[in-house]
Design a protein around this motif. Sequence first.
Motif, PDB file in Angstrom:
ATOM      1  N   CYS A   2       0.821  -1.217   0.000  1.00 48.80           N
ATOM      2  CA  CYS A   2       0.000   0.000   0.000  1.00 48.80           C
ATOM      3  C   CYS A   2       0.852   1.262   0.000  1.00 48.80           C
ATOM      4  N   ILE A   3       1.916   1.249   0.766  1.00 44.14           N
ATOM      5  CA  ILE A   3       2.804   2.419   0.819  1.00 44.14           C
ATOM      6  C   ILE A   3       3.474   2.626  -0.538  1.00 44.14           C
ATOM      7  N   ILE A   4       3.877   1.544  -1.178  1.00 44.79           N
ATOM      8  CA  ILE A   4       4.486   1.642  -2.514  1.00 44.79           C
ATOM      9  C   ILE A   4       3.493   2.235  -3.510  1.00 44.79           C
ATOM     10  N   MET A   5       2.253   1.801  -3.464  1.00 43.97           N
ATOM     11  CA  MET A   5       1.239   2.338  -4.377  1.00 43.97           C
ATOM     12  C   MET A   5       1.002   3.826  -4.124  1.00 43.97           C
ATOM     13  N   ASP A   6       1.011   4.233  -2.855  1.00 38.34           N
ATOM     14  CA  ASP A   6       0.864   5.660  -2.541  1.00 38.34           C
ATOM     15  C   ASP A   6       2.058   6.466  -3.047  1.00 38.34           C
ATOM     16  N   ILE A   7       3.243   5.914  -2.951  1.00 39.41           N
ATOM     17  CA  ILE A   7       4.438   6.600  -3.454  1.00 39.41           C
ATOM     18  C   ILE A   7       4.369   6.743  -4.970  1.00 39.41           C
ATOM     19  N   ILE A   8       3.935   5.711  -5.654  1.00 37.53           N
ATOM     20  CA  ILE A   8       3.782   5.789  -7.115  1.00 37.53           C
ATOM     21  C   ILE A   8       2.813   6.909  -7.478  1.00 37.53           C
ATOM     22  N   GLY A   9       1.721   7.032  -6.728  1.00 38.21           N
ATOM     23  CA  GLY A   9       0.747   8.097  -6.980  1.00 38.21           C
ATOM     24  C   GLY A   9       1.316   9.488  -6.780  1.00 38.21           C
ATOM     25  N   CYS A  10       2.286   9.620  -5.885  1.00 40.55           N
ATOM     26  CA  CYS A  10       2.896  10.927  -5.612  1.00 40.55           C
ATOM     27  C   CYS A  10       4.034  11.268  -6.566  1.00 40.55           C
ATOM     28  N   LEU A  11       4.486  10.321  -7.344  1.00 34.40           N
ATOM     29  CA  LEU A  11       5.613  10.566  -8.244  1.00 34.40           C
ATOM     30  C   LEU A  11       5.316  11.631  -9.297  1.00 34.40           C
ATOM     31  N   SER A  12       4.051  11.869  -9.574  1.00 34.46           N
ATOM     32  CA  SER A  12       3.714  12.874 -10.590  1.00 34.46           C
ATOM     33  C   SER A  12       4.160  14.277 -10.177  1.00 34.46           C
ATOM     34  N   PHE A  21      -0.972  15.262 -16.333  1.00 35.26           N
ATOM     35  CA  PHE A  21      -1.321  14.374 -17.450  1.00 35.26           C
ATOM     36  C   PHE A  21      -1.092  12.918 -17.061  1.00 35.26           C
ATOM     37  N   SER A  22       0.001  12.655 -16.360  1.00 39.43           N
ATOM     38  CA  SER A  22       0.275  11.280 -15.939  1.00 39.43           C
ATOM     39  C   SER A  22      -0.768  10.807 -14.932  1.00 39.43           C
ATOM     40  N   ASP A  23      -1.339  11.732 -14.166  1.00 40.00           N
ATOM     41  CA  ASP A  23      -2.410  11.356 -13.240  1.00 40.00           C
ATOM     42  C   ASP A  23      -3.648  10.869 -13.984  1.00 40.00           C
ATOM     43  N   ALA A  31      -7.225   2.950  -9.376  1.00 39.57           N
ATOM     44  CA  ALA A  31      -8.560   2.581  -8.895  1.00 39.57           C
ATOM     45  C   ALA A  31      -8.803   1.088  -9.080  1.00 39.57           C
ATOM     46  N   TYR A  32      -8.391   0.548 -10.202  1.00 36.48           N
ATOM     47  CA  TYR A  32      -8.536  -0.887 -10.470  1.00 36.48           C
ATOM     48  C   TYR A  32      -7.704  -1.712  -9.484  1.00 36.48           C
ATOM     49  N   VAL A  33      -6.463  -1.296  -9.264  1.00 45.75           N
ATOM     50  CA  VAL A  33      -5.587  -2.001  -8.330  1.00 45.75           C
ATOM     51  C   VAL A  33      -6.171  -1.945  -6.917  1.00 45.75           C
ATOM     52  N   PHE A  34      -6.694  -0.784  -6.538  1.00 46.99           N
ATOM     53  CA  PHE A  34      -7.294  -0.637  -5.212  1.00 46.99           C
ATOM     54  C   PHE A  34      -8.452  -1.612  -5.057  1.00 46.99           C
ATOM     55  N   GLU A  53      -9.335  11.111  -6.258  1.00 48.48           N
ATOM     56  CA  GLU A  53      -8.139  11.755  -5.705  1.00 48.48           C
ATOM     57  C   GLU A  53      -7.056  11.918  -6.758  1.00 48.48           C
ATOM     58  N   GLU A  54      -6.886  10.939  -7.606  1.00 53.34           N
ATOM     59  CA  GLU A  54      -5.844  11.013  -8.637  1.00 53.34           C
ATOM     60  C   GLU A  54      -6.228  11.932  -9.791  1.00 53.34           C
ATOM     61  N   ILE A  55      -7.488  11.978 -10.146  1.00 49.72           N
ATOM     62  CA  ILE A  55      -7.914  12.746 -11.330  1.00 49.72           C
ATOM     63  C   ILE A  55      -8.057  14.241 -11.011  1.00 49.72           C
ATOM     64  N   VAL A  56      -8.368  14.583  -9.757  1.00 51.80           N
ATOM     65  CA  VAL A  56      -8.511  15.992  -9.368  1.00 51.80           C
ATOM     66  C   VAL A  56      -7.116  16.556  -9.100  1.00 51.80           C
ATOM     67  N   PRO A  57      -6.771  17.668  -9.734  1.00 55.41           N
ATOM     68  CA  PRO A  57      -5.426  18.236  -9.559  1.00 55.41           C
ATOM     69  C   PRO A  57      -5.102  18.578  -8.105  1.00 55.41           C
ATOM     70  N   PHE A  58      -3.858  18.339  -7.734  1.00 52.48           N
ATOM     71  CA  PHE A  58      -3.279  18.716  -6.443  1.00 52.48           C
ATOM     72  C   PHE A  58      -3.870  17.985  -5.236  1.00 52.48           C
ATOM     73  N   THR A  59      -4.435  16.806  -5.432  1.00 49.11           N
ATOM     74  CA  THR A  59      -4.938  16.019  -4.301  1.00 49.11           C
ATOM     75  C   THR A  59      -4.187  14.696  -4.171  1.00 49.11           C
ATOM     76  N   ASP A  60      -3.073  14.561  -4.867  1.00 47.39           N
ATOM     77  CA  ASP A  60      -2.320  13.303  -4.872  1.00 47.39           C
ATOM     78  C   ASP A  60      -1.627  12.997  -3.554  1.00 47.39           C
ATOM     79  N   PHE A  61      -1.570  13.937  -2.672  1.00 49.33           N
ATOM     80  CA  PHE A  61      -0.823  13.744  -1.430  1.00 49.33           C
ATOM     81  C   PHE A  61      -1.539  12.848  -0.426  1.00 49.33           C
TER      82      PHE A  61
END
Length: 76
Positions: A2-12, A21-23, A31-34, A53-61
């Motif tokens: 789970c922590i790895i997946m959250d880190i991947i989401g923050c890499l953008s 765009f990558s988001d 979402a599928y993986v979740f 959370e991923e599609i809305v800008p600036f909420t990746d944290f």
Amino acid sequence: MCIIMDIIGCLSYFIPALGEFSDAIWAPISAYVFYKMFGGKTGKIGSLIQFTEEIVPFTDFLPTFTLGYFFKKIEK
């Protein structure tokens, strides 16, 4: 995991021009993986939150995967 997946989401945040765009690509994948990781009601609701959370800008944290993990542990 789970922590790895959250880190991947923050890499953008590290790719200034392509970050949001990558988001758009990462949102349905995460979402599928979740959903596959948690399944059931937690997976359904969490995958919708994850996608939003991923599609809305600036909420990746938000650490959605990690929060899902703790929610699932509490649920049991």
